[in-house]
Design a protein around this motif. Sequence first.
Motif, PDB file in Angstrom:
ATOM      1  N   UNK A   1       5.794   9.429   2.411  1.00 51.70           N
ATOM      2  CA  UNK A   1       5.527   7.806   2.137  1.00 51.70           C
ATOM      3  C   UNK A   1       4.289   7.703   3.215  1.00 51.70           C
ATOM      4  N   UNK A   2       3.334   6.947   2.695  1.00 47.87           N
ATOM      5  CA  UNK A   2       2.141   6.643   3.481  1.00 47.87           C
ATOM      6  C   UNK A   2       1.529   5.239   3.012  1.00 47.87           C
ATOM      7  N   UNK A   3       0.825   4.440   4.204  1.00 43.43           N
ATOM      8  CA  UNK A   3       0.108   3.478   4.022  1.00 43.43           C
ATOM      9  C   UNK A   3       0.606   2.030   3.992  1.00 43.43           C
TER      10      UNK A   3
ATOM     11  N   UNK B   1       1.333   4.075  15.066  1.00 46.95           N
ATOM     12  CA  UNK B   1       0.820   5.370  14.761  1.00 46.95           C
ATOM     13  C   UNK B   1       1.665   6.190  13.985  1.00 46.95           C
ATOM     14  N   UNK B   2       1.587   6.407  12.835  1.00 44.20           N
ATOM     15  CA  UNK B   2       2.513   7.237  12.024  1.00 44.20           C
ATOM     16  C   UNK B   2       1.716   7.344  10.628  1.00 44.20           C
ATOM     17  N   UNK B   3       2.224   7.786   9.312  1.00 43.76           N
ATOM     18  CA  UNK B   3       1.820   7.916   8.354  1.00 43.76           C
ATOM     19  C   UNK B   3       1.461   6.230   7.571  1.00 43.76           C
TER      20      UNK B   3
ATOM     21  N   UNK C   1       0.702  -1.248   0.042  1.00 45.58           N
ATOM     22  CA  UNK C   1       0.085  -0.006  -0.089  1.00 45.58           C
ATOM     23  C   UNK C   1       0.741   1.212   0.009  1.00 45.58           C
ATOM     24  N   UNK C   2       2.082   1.071  -0.499  1.00 44.59           N
ATOM     25  CA  UNK C   2       2.805   2.369  -0.415  1.00 44.59           C
ATOM     26  C   UNK C   2       2.513   3.457  -1.355  1.00 44.59           C
ATOM     27  N   UNK C   3       2.390   4.706  -0.922  1.00 43.52           N
ATOM     28  CA  UNK C   3       2.083   5.861  -1.770  1.00 43.52           C
ATOM     29  C   UNK C   3       2.780   6.976  -1.308  1.00 43.52           C
TER      30      UNK C   3
END
Length: 538
Positions: free
Chosen positions: A471-473, A502-504, A298-300
Amino acid sequence: MGSQTYDFIVVGAGSAGCAIAASLAKSAKRPNVLLLEAGGRNDDKSLRLSGKRCITFQEPNMNWGYKTTPQEHCNGRELLFHRGKGLGGSTAINYGLYTVGARDDYDQWAAEVGNDTFDWTNMLPRFKALETFSGEIARPEHQKYVAPQAADHGDKGALRVGYVKEWEVDLSPILDAFKEAGLEQNLDHNSGNPLGLSVSITSVSDGMRSTAADLLDDASENLVILPDSPVQRIILEGKKSRGRSDINSPDFASKEVIISAGSLDSPKILMHSGIGPAAELTKFNIPVIHDLPAIGQGLKDHPFTPFLVARNPETNDRNAFYGDPEAMAAGMKQWEKDGTGPWTRYGGQIANGWFKSDRITASEEFKALPDQMFQDYSYKGLAVFLMNQQSIGEVRLKSSDPDVPLLFDPHFLEHPFDLRACIEMYKHLLELTDHPAFAKDTIATLMQPASRSDEDILQFVKNNVSSTFHMTGTVKMGKEGDESAAVDTSFRVFGIENLRIADMSVVPVLTNNHTQATAYVTGATCADVLIRDYGLDQ
């Protein structure tokens, strides 16, 4: 230092981790909290100089120095993947825009996970509690560009954000030129509606950048902060977390461990603890404690492409400063004395904007989506950012050694929509910079496609696209049964007791903003959940 037991252990002192640790420690029951950070203290005052915020990432002790894998759709290039190291995390090295994003993103987050904790109505008070916002504009002629409403901003938080006092002389003319060229103005991009051209709210006050470390300034004795303390894995008893281990000695948590190491390193700690895709763990001889395939997926990110033009030197005075070492040295002495001077002006106040494109939304690629440095300093760098990337990347194990970084593959430009959007965005930018109001002071184009054709624009994008390091997800939040999710709406890792992320990495929506603000509010939200679950304010 021998083993210790705390109520809570927080791993990672970036935006989310500092928000969690500070909030827990300040709660009424004053639990004992350990905040661990792999890097140093980053307490050199000069690292906070606002005028150098675009080069702080070059400090080797403050940046992990990550790179992506060769990107197939970017002509095989390995792209820089900066991540902050030390107290403050990436807030200590990023550009410092403080943008909260669109209210719709948070409402979408809440809808996707089925919990209104994350909707805009509930997130806005947390944003306000984090910040002390100054809407002060030093020069009357600049007042026309901003009109923030008090109801959208906080005045008691540790993060000092607002507008820079001294603006470079060519900022106002360029804002006026873009308005004349047809861009709609937005007088406050942090109102929940960021659409339009805005003067940026920044994490800067009186010439000093605000970082997540500011949340720790009034830490009480029940918060122990240990820099230079990397965490390799979580100590587990069966499927229950007990603490953390590193190369020295373990520490234990009587209540919970919260990992806030970011989208690139939280998955690494989990995988080396035996939590993650079983096939990947087995490949590197890591005992599988809990098979959780979503971890690392799921990296975006927000890829961007630059545009650079040389400007008429008479429109600005940057050459007189950057071209004169004595002027720069004198400016540094002035800043060290009272926090003022040219180092707070140059590279300080900038503008940003979010825009929708009718050409992109009319494209077949959109319709196919599912619902859901120079000797002459007289130049302007513009950039177009893809806010809604559809390509989905991943992070994977590279070694059984927990000190070896993961493989980072964002799959940039893989999705047809991303290619089309980049082409059309760049065409919009070229049309904008061709407008007479802007073009009259442009001397030469220093960086742009070979022609205006789709093919040349696309080749330029592939050769020059970069990460925005948002970077997210990779440890996505979701509902029970969602195969793409790894944590629930209370930030708890599926299948493991007393372990939260708990972070991006948990944010299921790539928000339309500079994501440091979202990382802060993610940490603040997790702290609220923990305080509620353990009755810490009673």
